[in-house]
Design a protein around this motif. Structure first.
Motif, short mmCIF file in Angstrom:
data_model
loop_
_atom_site.label_atom_id
_atom_site.label_comp_id
_atom_site.label_asym_id
_atom_site.label_seq_id
_atom_site.Cartn_x
_atom_site.Cartn_y
_atom_site.Cartn_z
N ALA A 35 -4.48 -42.01 12.73
CA ALA A 35 -3.21 -42.58 12.29
C ALA A 35 -2.20 -41.49 11.97
CB ALA A 35 -3.43 -43.47 11.07
N THR A 36 -2.67 -40.40 11.35
CA THR A 36 -1.78 -39.30 10.98
C THR A 36 -1.16 -38.67 12.22
OG1 THR A 36 -3.11 -38.85 9.02
CG2 THR A 36 -1.68 -37.07 9.77
N CYS A 37 -1.98 -38.43 13.23
CA CYS A 37 -1.46 -37.81 14.46
C CYS A 37 -0.52 -38.76 15.18
CB CYS A 37 -2.62 -37.41 15.37
SG CYS A 37 -3.59 -36.04 14.74
N SER A 38 -0.87 -40.04 15.20
CA SER A 38 -0.03 -41.00 15.88
C SER A 38 1.32 -41.14 15.17
CB SER A 38 -0.85 -42.29 16.01
OG SER A 38 -0.08 -43.38 15.84
N GLN A 39 1.31 -41.13 13.83
CA GLN A 39 2.58 -41.20 13.08
C GLN A 39 3.44 -39.98 13.33
OE1 GLN A 39 1.14 -41.92 9.08
NE2 GLN A 39 0.49 -43.98 9.70
N ALA A 40 2.78 -38.84 13.63
CA ALA A 40 3.53 -37.60 13.90
C ALA A 40 4.00 -37.56 15.35
CB ALA A 40 2.65 -36.39 13.59
N ASN B 5 -1.99 -28.85 9.69
CA ASN B 5 -1.27 -28.33 8.52
C ASN B 5 -2.19 -28.21 7.31
OD1 ASN B 5 -1.60 -30.88 7.54
ND2 ASN B 5 0.57 -31.41 7.50
N GLY B 6 -3.51 -28.32 7.55
CA GLY B 6 -4.48 -28.16 6.47
C GLY B 6 -4.93 -29.47 5.86
N SER B 7 -4.21 -30.57 6.16
CA SER B 7 -4.61 -31.84 5.55
C SER B 7 -5.86 -32.39 6.23
CB SER B 7 -3.46 -32.84 5.57
OG SER B 7 -3.17 -33.22 6.88
N GLU B 8 -6.58 -33.23 5.49
CA GLU B 8 -7.86 -33.76 5.96
C GLU B 8 -7.87 -35.28 5.89
OE1 GLU B 8 -11.28 -31.91 4.09
OE2 GLU B 8 -10.10 -30.14 3.61
N GLY B 9 -8.74 -35.88 6.66
CA GLY B 9 -8.89 -37.33 6.61
C GLY B 9 -10.12 -37.76 7.37
N ASP B 10 -10.55 -39.02 7.13
CA ASP B 10 -11.65 -39.56 7.93
C ASP B 10 -11.10 -39.82 9.35
OD1 ASP B 10 -10.21 -41.95 7.80
OD2 ASP B 10 -11.55 -42.87 6.33
#
Ligand code: 291
Ligand code: CA
Length: 134
Positions: free
Chosen positions: A38-43, A27-32
């Motif tokens: 964590a973002t993918c796992s939360q999703a 969705n365009g968001s970035e992270g280390d």
């Protein structure tokens, strides 16, 4: 089938971000690396982890669309030089850029995918486009 599902399937077909059983999304968001995981796992998904060239191509297309490099779910944090999936399973498919992986500076344990689809080992602390697989 609901309209939204039909549109979603059409969108996935047109944009080519599906390979086999998997769909890949950003969705365009970035992270280390840790944030991306964590973002993918939360999703309810997993950090995109290409296991063959079809999957790599689908991820590659998202990198091109966003014009941002992305981390993939592969690293050699545990044992230098042995790249594994998040599950701990050793990789069999790879698509390294020429001269990679080189563990530059002795601190490159994560893997980014370039806009040409090739891979580079890179510091896990860089911020990259988050691409998840579902
Ligand atoms: C070079 C190559 C890569 C390496 C990268 C980073 C850059 O690519 O040696 O293997 O991963 O440098 O070391 O790191 C920083 N901090 O600039 C340059 C990019 C195309
Ligand atoms: Ca490198």
């Amino acid at each position: 089938m609901y309209c939204a599902s039909v549109f979603s399937l059409v969108w996935i077909f047109i944009n080519g971000n599906s390979a086999g059983e998997k769909t890949f999304q950003a969705n365009g968001s970035e992270g280390d690396f840790e944030t991306s995981k964590a973002t993918c796992s939360q999703a309810g998904g997993l950090l995109a982890s290409p296991r063959n060239s079809a999957e790599n191509t689908a991820i590659h297309q998202i990198v091109v669309r966003h014009n941002k490099k992305a981390f993939i779910g592969i690293n050699d944090i545990q044992t230098e030089g042995t790249f594994k999936y998040l599950s701990g399973e050793a990789i069999r498919y790879s698509n390294w850029a020429a001269g990679e992986p080189n563990n530059g500076g002795g601190t490159e344990d994560c893997v980014e995918i370039y806009p040409d689809g090739r891979w580079n080992d890179r510091s896990c602390n860089e911020k990259r486009l988050i691409i998840c697989e579902f």
